[in-house]
Enzyme design. Structure first.
Site, PDB file in Angstrom:
ATOM      1  N   SER A  22       0.994  -1.237   0.045  1.00  0.00           N
ATOM      2  CA  SER A  22       0.043  -0.095   0.033  1.00  0.00           C
ATOM      3  C   SER A  22       0.900   1.330  -0.009  1.00  0.00           C
ATOM      4  O   SER A  22       0.459   2.425  -0.436  1.00  0.00           O
ATOM      5  CB  SER A  22      -0.808  -0.002   1.169  1.00  0.00           C
ATOM      6  OG  SER A  22      -1.823  -0.961   1.135  1.00  0.00           O
TER       7      SER A  22
ATOM      8  N   HIS B 120      -3.902  -2.434  -5.088  1.00  0.00           N
ATOM      9  CA  HIS B 120      -3.530  -3.913  -5.629  1.00  0.00           C
ATOM     10  C   HIS B 120      -4.534  -4.826  -5.147  1.00  0.00           C
ATOM     11  O   HIS B 120      -5.425  -4.476  -4.542  1.00  0.00           O
ATOM     12  CB  HIS B 120      -2.297  -3.968  -4.905  1.00  0.00           C
ATOM     13  CG  HIS B 120      -2.346  -3.728  -3.255  1.00  0.00           C
ATOM     14  ND1 HIS B 120      -3.181  -4.523  -2.575  1.00  0.00           N
ATOM     15  CD2 HIS B 120      -2.123  -2.701  -2.568  1.00  0.00           C
ATOM     16  CE1 HIS B 120      -3.045  -3.994  -1.142  1.00  0.00           C
ATOM     17  NE2 HIS B 120      -2.512  -2.979  -1.267  1.00  0.00           N
TER      18      HIS B 120
HETATM   19 ZN   LIG Z   1      -3.285  -1.482  -0.076  1.00  0.00          ZN
END
Ligand SMILES: [Zn+2]
Length: 552
Positions: A84, A324
């Site tokens: 992230s 993602h």
């Molecule tokens: Zn993430």
């Protein structure tokens, strides 16, 4: 060729970008808009999205469905699967960042197709400006809405700059001093003097600059222009899953989004808001299909709120994309290798619908002597546990282990019952869906890079992120010595080094992570943060141009 005729056709209202006229990617000409709402359902794989739609009945689209217009490639600078921190940096700053990094240029850049000159030149891990910083220089308001702790990776990407996502001390302090108008989320603990290494009481600083709200009613009632919310339950650092939420204490992500929009939109110059459905990712890590789908649906309601404003206001761009994939969730698993085409809808949705709490929410109902595990699993998750499963959960050594064992056992039972597959407890590297609403029709299409999202938003704002980087993150030692000032680092305060600049009888002190200069002891507010980061010795301090201008 087709790109050069875009403005003309757009002006005539004839164009639908993304069909036949435009090539894939960010349009060369993007019409500006006043406001931007960036929405990130963290770790949302498309299998989860499809499942969430089926759980709603399957006969109506999700709010985000209408906006789907492309795919995003998600990789960082040094791996095939993103985390992230660099993933959000790509969206916020328009640069490909490295695993673990928040808003800084990578040290390693070894994935195909990546070249990126650093506007500041010399220093790996040097800061890259984000769209929030660019928007504030234009007089726009800025805000963050998240369901995790505010120093967590994705909000940090839109607020801070640090080589490590784990460095909550630096990230939290930068969030407090960055100049946001609205911050709604969780994690008060990380702002407390007794938890922070530098012993600074950032909760007091927040209270001095914002109205601090801590439950749904106070958030809704607030009329403050500067609003900060910490909504975690005692002992927690995040909001918890939507399905397990007490609506009186914890606002939903859509309620927070609505409040943020109504507060930020009072600025006539416009605003930029980032909304993260943070815990979709956590449920995916836990392979809990109930947590994944219920938090996707809660996030989608926030998309509906954003779209409702955008359509009425007609001058707001909304982008929605995950950073993602996570968990590899599929509809269909090894048990449907044979018989997938005769699997009825109810075989998948009925088991999921029997859960009224997430697996973590079930864990939180387990009593002190752990004697009711079977009952709560049956009542709130619809699963009849075996003796062996109960024993495994019961033997957990502490609350985190109890939660993870309960999630693992319940999630796996639910996946089997609902014919769902999981390939991993980690992130995944496939492309993700890009969704955008642009009232002027000039949205990106086709397969784009994650960095293209920020490069599109930069055009919407009529800004230049590289120029903002050059302006806001000047190499301080170089800039001040060029003005014949002497420069030293005062490291006497643990966790809070200061840059001390002297010329003649004047002394200016800059504290790391703040937007304040002390000119002969008098505070002066700067346009952005003073940072201490990077790899090169002596070039680690960064200050905005107005800080340099303080030395005459
Ligand atoms: Zn993430």
């Amino acid at each position: 060729m087709s790109r050069t005729i875009l403005p003309h056709l757009t002006a005539l209202g004839l164009i639908c970008v993304g069909t036949t006229l435009a090539t894939a990617g960010v349009p060369a000409v993007v019409k500006p808009a006043k406001n931007i709402i960036v929405m990130i359902p963290d770790g949302m794989s498309i299998g989860g999205t499809t499942l969430a739609r089926w759980l709603n009945g399957g006969d109506k689209p999700l709010a985000m469905d209408d906006l789907a217009c492309g795919l995003v490639r998600t990789y960082p600078s040094d791996a095939i699967i993103n985390d992230s921190a660099p993933a959000g940096t790509a969206f916020a700053c328009g640069i490909t960042a490295q695993t673990g990094n928040i808003g800084v240029y990578p040290d390693a850049l070894n994935m195909p197709g990546l070249t990126q000159p650093k506007p500041n030149g010399v220093n790996n891990l040097s800061p890259a400006a984000n769209i929030m910083e660019a928007a504030r220089l234009q007089g726009r308001s800025t805000g963050l809405v998240v369901t995790c702790e505010l120093p967590h990776a994705t909000p940090a990407d839109f607020a801070a700059h640090d080589p490590s996502r784990k460095n909550y001390d630096n990230i939290g302090e930068q969030e407090v001093y960055a100049g946001f108008d609205v911050m709604l989320g969780a994690g008060q603990k990380f702002f407390r003097a007794d938890v922070r290494k530098d012993k600074e009481d950032l909760v007091a600083v927040i209270k001095a600059n914002y109205e601090l709200v801590q439950d749904t009613a106070s958030m809704k009632a607030s009329t403050a222009k500067k609003l900060w919310g910490f909504f975690e339950k005692p002992g927690e650092t995040d909001l918890g899953y939507d399905l397990d939420r007490d609506p009186a204490k914890t606002p939903s992500i859509s309620e927070m989004t609505e409040k943020a929009i109504s507060t930020l939109s009072q600025n006539k110059k416009g605003f930029v808001l980032m909304v993260e459905g943070s815990l979709i990712d956590w449920a995916a890590h836990a392979n809990d299909p109930v947590g994944i789908t219920s938090d996707i649906n809660a996030f989608d309601k926030a998309v509906a709120v954003a779209m409702n404003f955008a359509k009425k206001n007609n001058d707001t761009v909304v982008v929605v994309m995950t950073d993602h994939g996570n968990s590899g969730i599929t509809i269909g698993n090894a048990s449907t290798t044979s018989g997938y085409d005769t699997t009825p809808l109810k075989a998948v949705v009925e088991p999921l619908r029997s859960a009224t709490r997430t697996a973590q929410g079930v864990t939180d109902l387990i009593n002190a002597d752990r004697s009711n595990i079977a009952e709560v699993a049956q009542q709130y998750y619809g699963v009849a546990l075996t003796g062996e499963e109960i024993a495994k959960i019961k033997a957990a050594k502490d609350l985190p282990e109890l939660r993870s064992r309960c999630q693992s056992v319940l999630g796996s039972r639910m996946a089997t019952a609902a014919k769902l597959g999981f390939t991993t407890g980690g992130h995944t590297g496939e492309d993700v869906v890009f969704h955008a609403y642009d009232p002027h029709g000039t949205r990106p299409t086709g397969v784009i890079m994650n960095t293209d999202v920020a490069r599109y938003l930069e055009k919407v704002l009529r800004t230049d992120l590289d120029a903002v980087t050059r302006r806001q993150f000047q190499l301080a030692v170089r800039a001040f010595t060029q003005k014949f000032a002497s420069v030293r680092t005062d490291a006497s305060q643990p966790g809070n080094p200061m840059l001390v600049v002297k010329k003649g009888s004047d002394e200016i002190r800059f504290a790391q992570n703040k937007n304040i200069a002390l000119v002969n002891g008098k505070p002066v507010t700067l346009s952005g943060l003073v940072l201490f980061t990077g790899l090169a010795g002596g070039e680690n301090w960064y200050v905005p141009a107005d800080a340099v201008a303080l030395v005459k």
